[in-house]
Design a protein around this motif. Structure first.
Motif: not given
Length: 153
Positions: A49-67
């Motif tokens: 997630m940190t590799s995405l530009p902040l402007a793009l991160q703001r477009c999403f309301s939820h984040a899921l993590s799969a280990t």
């Protein structure tokens, strides 16, 4: 290195007021109108997630993590993909060498091992083709070494 796959989703509708009304159970007549604008669900994947530009991160309301899968799941995946050929292979050793690998990484390594098995058979018999080629531990070790080398770059 431990890989983490993140999946983000964003929900967009015509207005936040309509969303809040919908959550409260109040349905506007506009939602039921045949010409109403449909909501949009956007799903994206990223290795970080940190590799995405902040402007793009703001477009999403939820984040899921799969280990990555644990050792038992990796063993089951390897056994499944190798089917009847898994009995003569030391898959526990392969599992110990693939900590943090995703199912995709494992499939890629096994595909490489199969290609090496076909090449080995072709060299020894002079025939081309995969018929009768059996993946051996040496093929897996060589494929694992190549995969680790690719991952380090």
């Amino acid at each position: 290195p431990k890989k983490e796959k993140r999946v983000s989703a964003s929900y967009h509708s015509d207005s936040e007021d309509e969303d809040e009304a919908h959550v409260r159970g109040e349905h506007s007549s506009r939602r039921n109108h045949p010409l109403s604008i449909a909501s949009v669900l956007v799903v994206a994947t990223s290795s970080s997630m940190t590799s995405l530009p902040l402007a793009l991160q703001r477009c999403f309301s939820h984040a899921l993590s799969a280990t990555p899968p644990d050792a038992l799941i990796r063993l089951r995946l390897l056994t499944h993909h190798l089917r009847d050929h898994s009995q003569h292979l030391d898959l526990r050793w392969v599992v110990s060498e693939t900590g943090g690998w995703t199912p995709r990484d494992l499939r890629g390594m096994l595909a490489e091992a199969a290609a090496l098995a076909v090449a080995r058979k072709s060299r020894s018999t002079g025939e081309s083709g995969a018929a009768g080629s059996v993946v051996e531990m040496g093929d897996i070790q060589a494929a694992l070494k190549l995969a680790k080398k690719r991952q380090s770059h």
